[in-house]
Design a protein around this motif. Structure first.
Motif, mmCIF file in Angstrom:
data_model
loop_
_atom_site.group_PDB
_atom_site.id
_atom_site.type_symbol
_atom_site.label_atom_id
_atom_site.label_comp_id
_atom_site.label_asym_id
_atom_site.label_seq_id
_atom_site.Cartn_x
_atom_site.Cartn_y
_atom_site.Cartn_z
ATOM 1 N N ILE A 1 -2.712 3.244 -7.023
ATOM 2 C CA ILE A 1 -2.634 4.664 -6.713
ATOM 3 C C ILE A 1 -1.972 5.425 -7.848
ATOM 4 O O ILE A 1 -1.220 4.850 -8.654
ATOM 5 C CB ILE A 1 -1.856 4.886 -5.395
ATOM 6 N N SER A 2 -2.272 6.704 -7.943
ATOM 7 C CA SER A 2 -1.617 7.602 -8.901
ATOM 8 C C SER A 2 -1.215 8.876 -8.172
ATOM 9 O O SER A 2 -1.667 9.143 -7.050
ATOM 10 C CB SER A 2 -2.561 7.936 -10.057
ATOM 11 N N TYR B 1 0.838 -1.203 0.000
ATOM 12 C CA TYR B 1 0.000 0.000 0.000
ATOM 13 C C TYR B 1 0.874 1.254 0.000
ATOM 14 O O TYR B 1 2.052 1.213 0.366
ATOM 15 C CB TYR B 1 -0.943 -0.008 1.209
ATOM 16 N N ALA B 2 0.276 2.361 -0.399
ATOM 17 C CA ALA B 2 1.003 3.627 -0.477
ATOM 18 C C ALA B 2 1.352 4.131 0.916
ATOM 19 O O ALA B 2 0.486 4.201 1.801
ATOM 20 C CB ALA B 2 0.162 4.665 -1.217
ATOM 21 N N GLN C 1 6.196 9.171 -10.093
ATOM 22 C CA GLN C 1 5.636 8.050 -9.350
ATOM 23 C C GLN C 1 6.624 6.892 -9.337
ATOM 24 O O GLN C 1 7.261 6.578 -10.344
ATOM 25 C CB GLN C 1 4.317 7.597 -9.974
ATOM 26 N N ASN D 1 7.285 2.759 -7.425
ATOM 27 C CA ASN D 1 6.531 1.611 -6.887
ATOM 28 C C ASN D 1 5.105 1.620 -7.442
ATOM 29 O O ASN D 1 4.122 1.695 -6.699
ATOM 30 C CB ASN D 1 6.531 1.640 -5.365
ATOM 31 N N LYS E 1 5.028 1.252 1.002
ATOM 32 C CA LYS E 1 6.177 1.813 0.293
ATOM 33 C C LYS E 1 5.808 3.200 -0.228
ATOM 34 O O LYS E 1 4.636 3.463 -0.526
ATOM 35 C CB LYS E 1 6.583 0.920 -0.883
ATOM 36 N N ARG F 1 -4.073 2.124 -3.189
ATOM 37 C CA ARG F 1 -4.793 3.029 -2.299
ATOM 38 C C ARG F 1 -5.404 2.216 -1.173
ATOM 39 O O ARG F 1 -5.374 0.977 -1.182
ATOM 40 C CB ARG F 1 -5.895 3.766 -3.064
ATOM 41 N N SER G 1 5.222 6.251 -2.770
ATOM 42 C CA SER G 1 4.646 6.212 -4.114
ATOM 43 C C SER G 1 5.195 7.285 -5.033
ATOM 44 O O SER G 1 4.848 7.316 -6.218
ATOM 45 C CB SER G 1 3.117 6.366 -4.034
ATOM 46 N N ASN H 1 1.815 0.114 -6.033
ATOM 47 C CA ASN H 1 1.218 0.485 -4.741
ATOM 48 C C ASN H 1 -0.285 0.683 -4.856
ATOM 49 O O ASN H 1 -0.793 1.150 -5.885
ATOM 50 C CB ASN H 1 1.837 1.782 -4.227
#
Length: 476
Positions: free
Chosen positions: A236-237, A35-36, A223, A225, A174, A230, A176, A228
């Protein structure tokens, strides 16, 4: 079909047969979902969890399956198991019981045509609350003969059907994005025409276009990883984390020499104190290729100095960049000198957004006197392998007008000395006392260039020597 459980056979005969067990042990195949790191805590995470049974059911057999979380408590409504990879006949899931951090349920086979050990139990969107990112969340799974044993979901319980238990770490975090910068060292040249240090030396294609322009830094916000997730389990972005408006600030000297400061072709707003420039930027679109330039089309001297950079931004709701959920933070880029191979490494580690240096050396004789009966001399020594030019600048006392001459056109040859035998040729007249400060600006490095001021009494031949001081470093 009656499918004889090979697992039971293995435990009923000698241990040698057990070592040759053909069954695949249960395995949580969705362990360590990343996850972020920017997700604000505490957060409810949506985590896919899947494991294979590791057990071959007989026809119409009932067992009790369980999943236990350590470090988190599942949201009961999201414990909705389904069966996957059921190629050899049906497997039904009974009602789910959730007690604290344990959920258990029945599994009942239908008429099977082959092994069921590779069937999977899937919790596609299991949710649980994570208090902070240092929390370790593990999942334990297993199959049992009775509901009481499944309700504790303890793999050390002898009622665990052998080969059906597994424990794995479920989540990790990690970063992002990476905000990095490669500072450039630009050189204000003593040989600039018509004013020394009013332009930059040796413009390089891709670094600067001409002597009036220097790139301070190359930077990127990208960006990393990319896999990752949300909190809701979707990728995620940068647009999830960042708004489209932030303030990029470069701090340093933007005084009269700097006729313009540009980021990505846009002029910045220079502070009234002339010690910073600021741009409004979109952090989601900075990408891997943006520059900060400084222009000098004036004839003002470009001072040596160091520059720093920061990005002031308020993250979107649900994200924390170090100050709290949706709280403004000042991000300072990390330095990576490898981002651009065409620039020059800085000498000052604090100059994360670039450095301006002046080539040459300025040697000062703070009290040069030319009274009657005395001769004043200046000596410049060059121990290097290249001829060096130099010029003189005179600084007089307030109210003392000095007639000056022969200030330019000097050269000190390689591995030699240049002597100005009589400074009366430079200090030609005064409205006050016959004295002044003289600075020799030499287009060469300090380690090769030294200077001496000497005054001699023409009658007694007594003399006094003064080693000229580098006015930029204070060394002699």
């Amino acid at each position: 079909m009656k499918f004889f459980n090979k697992q039971a056979l293995a435990f009923a005969v000698v241990g040698a047969l057990a070592s040759g067990n053909a069954l695949a042990a249960a395995n949580i195949s969705t362990a360590n979902t990343v996850y972020a790191k920017e997700i604000a805590m505490p957060a409810v995470l949506t985590v896919p969890v899947s494991w294979n049974l590791g057990y071959n059911f007989n026809d119409n057999e009932l067992r009790y399956a369980c999943v236990k979380l350590v470090g988190a408590t599942p949201v009961a409504a999201t414990v909705t198991p389904t069966i996957g990879n059921a190629a050899n006949g049906p497997m039904s899931v009974g009602s789910v019981n959730v007690n604290g951090n344990v959920a258990f349920f029945t599994l009942t086979s239908g008429d099977l045509t082959g092994p069921s050990a590779d069937y999977t139990v899937n919790l596609a969107a299991l949710q649980f609350n994570v208090p902070n990112q240092t929390t370790t969340v593990t999942a334990t799974v297993g199959l049992y003969d009775n509901p009481a044993a499944a309700g504790s979901c303890d793999t050390s319980n002898p009622q665990l059907i052998p080969g059906t238990g597994d424990t794995e770490k479920l989540i990790s975090f990690k970063p992002s994005f990476a905000f990095e910068i490669d500072p450039n060292k630009a050189t204000a040249s003593v040989e600039n025409s018509t004013t020394s240090f009013a332009g930059f030396k040796n413009p390089v294609t891709g670094v600067s276009a001409n002597a009036d322009e220097a790139r301070l830094a190359y930077a990127e916000l990208v960006q990393i990883n990319v896999g990752n997730l949300r909190a809701d389990g979707n990728p995620i972005s940068l647009a999830d984390i960042f708004p489209t408006t932030a303030a990029l600030t470069v701090e340093g000297d933007f005084s009269d020499w700097a006729t313009d400061a540009q980021f990505d072709g846009v002029s910045g707003t220079v502070a009234t104190t002339e010690d910073s420039a600021e741009w409004t930027v979109d952090p989601t679109a900075l990408g891997a290729d943006f520059f900060v330039y400084a222009d000098s089309t004036s004839e003002n001297e470009i001072p040596a100095g160091s520059y720093t950079a920061s990005l002031t931004v308020t993250p979107n709701a649900g994200y924390d960049l170090g100050a709290g959920d949706e709280e403004e933070v000042v991000l300072v880029p990390s330095v990576d000198e490898s981002l651009n191979a065409t620039d020059n490494s800085v000498d000052d580690n604090s100059a994360i957004a670039g450095q301006i240096v002046q080539d040459g050396v300025r040697l000062q004789a703070p009290l040069t006197q030319v009274p009657s009966g005395w001769i004043s001399r200046m000596v410049i020594t060059n121990t290097g392998n290249k001829d060096r030019t130099f010029f003189l600048t005179v600084y007089g006392e307030d109210g003392n007008t000095i007639t000056q001459g022969n200030l330019t056109g000097y050269t000190v040859k390689a591995k030699s000395t240049k002597v100005i035998d009589d400074l009366n040729t430079v200090l030609q007249g005064f409205t006050g006392a016959p004295r002044a400060a003289i600075v020799a600006t030499v287009a060469g490095p300090e380690k090769e260039i030294k200077g001496l001021y000497q005054i001699v009494n023409t009658t007694s031949m007594s003399l006094s020597n003064y080693v000229m001081v580098n006015q930029d470093t204070g060394s002699h």
